[in-house]
Write an enzyme that holds these catalytic residues in place. Structure first.
Site, PDB file in Angstrom:
ATOM      1  N   HIS A 172      20.842 -43.477 -11.307  1.00 43.46           N
ATOM      2  CA  HIS A 172      20.030 -44.656 -11.023  1.00 43.46           C
ATOM      3  C   HIS A 172      20.249 -45.679 -12.135  1.00 43.46           C
ATOM      4  O   HIS A 172      20.377 -45.321 -13.301  1.00 43.46           O
ATOM      5  CB  HIS A 172      18.539 -44.281 -10.972  1.00 43.46           C
ATOM      6  CG  HIS A 172      18.188 -43.425  -9.809  1.00 43.46           C
ATOM      7  ND1 HIS A 172      17.770 -43.954  -8.611  1.00 43.46           N
ATOM      8  CD2 HIS A 172      18.203 -42.083  -9.653  1.00 43.46           C
ATOM      9  CE1 HIS A 172      17.523 -42.963  -7.768  1.00 43.46           C
ATOM     10  NE2 HIS A 172      17.789 -41.816  -8.381  1.00 43.46           N
ATOM     11  N   ALA A 187      28.499 -21.283 -19.324  1.00 41.20           N
ATOM     12  CA  ALA A 187      27.195 -21.472 -18.688  1.00 41.20           C
ATOM     13  C   ALA A 187      26.344 -22.472 -19.458  1.00 41.20           C
ATOM     14  O   ALA A 187      26.363 -22.527 -20.682  1.00 41.20           O
ATOM     15  CB  ALA A 187      26.477 -20.133 -18.593  1.00 41.20           C
ATOM     16  N   LYS A 224      32.089 -35.892 -19.979  1.00 43.38           N
ATOM     17  CA  LYS A 224      33.405 -36.453 -20.291  1.00 43.38           C
ATOM     18  C   LYS A 224      34.502 -35.600 -19.677  1.00 43.38           C
ATOM     19  O   LYS A 224      34.305 -34.423 -19.379  1.00 43.38           O
ATOM     20  CB  LYS A 224      33.588 -36.539 -21.804  1.00 43.38           C
ATOM     21  CG  LYS A 224      32.611 -37.493 -22.443  1.00 43.38           C
ATOM     22  CD  LYS A 224      32.871 -37.668 -23.903  1.00 43.38           C
ATOM     23  CE  LYS A 224      31.881 -38.671 -24.475  1.00 43.38           C
ATOM     24  NZ  LYS A 224      32.058 -38.859 -25.892  1.00 43.38           N
TER      25      LYS A 224
END
Length: 181
Positions: free
Chosen positions: A109, A155, A161
């Site tokens: 958003h 994990a 990036k």
């Protein structure tokens, strides 16, 4: 109100394996047969498209295309509780393993200078996961990330990036990733 396509699920038993074929019309294309006893929750609107080719799912997988393209290629395994949310493009190569609870978001958003969050304006960038990758449990893959072939992600890693070389990567504890092998 969203115009959702109605789908039909055909169960065909062949030997000891059950194959599922779902027909969603032109917006969602599933491989002729994908080997899974679970069917993901799929929602597609605003001209979105979903292509799934011979993928094995566990329970509780959620897929939402709000005008974007999601393509998941053959030999991929998606574990329980994963979600894909696309407004642009999410691509998973061949033979990708996705651990439990992994989330993919190809958009954010928009936030203005006064920290007001927009409900209907987004920053978007595609996600690309190469062939033979393993994304460990509870990772989050964010917009604009591209991962080359033959990469393992530990994990709990948040991916912001690109990863441009093969290897094993984990969270560095400071919002980035580091290569450990």
């Amino acid at each position: 109100m969203d115009k959702l396509r109605v789908f039909f699920i055909l169960l065909l038993s062949i030997g000891s394996k059950t194959f599922i074929k779902a027909i969603y019309g032109k917006s969602v294309v599933l491989g002729s047969f994908f080997k899974s006893i679970y069917v993901p929750y799929i929602r597609c609107r605003a001209g979105g498209k979903i292509i799934i080719k011979n993928v094995n799912f566990r329970s509780g997988v959620s897929i939402f295309s709000d005008g974007g393209l999601l393509e998941i290629n053959e030999g991929t395994f998606i574990n329980s509780g994963c979600s894909f949310n696309t407004r642009k493009k999410i691509y998973l190569g061949k033979n990708v393993l996705i651990g439990e609870g992994v989330k993919f978001y190809d958009h954010n958003h928009q936030v203005d200078d006064f920290y007001n969050v927009s409900f209907d304006l987004f920053d978007e960038a595609p996600i690309h996961i190469g062939d033979n990758c393993w994304i460990g449990s509870n990772c989050v893959v964010l917009k604009g990330v591209s991962i080359c072939n033959n990469v393992v992600i530990g994990a709990g890693t948040i991916l912001r990036k690109n990863i441009e070389e093969s290897g094993i990567f984990v969270s560095d504890g400071m919002g980035g990733v580091k290569k450990i092998k």
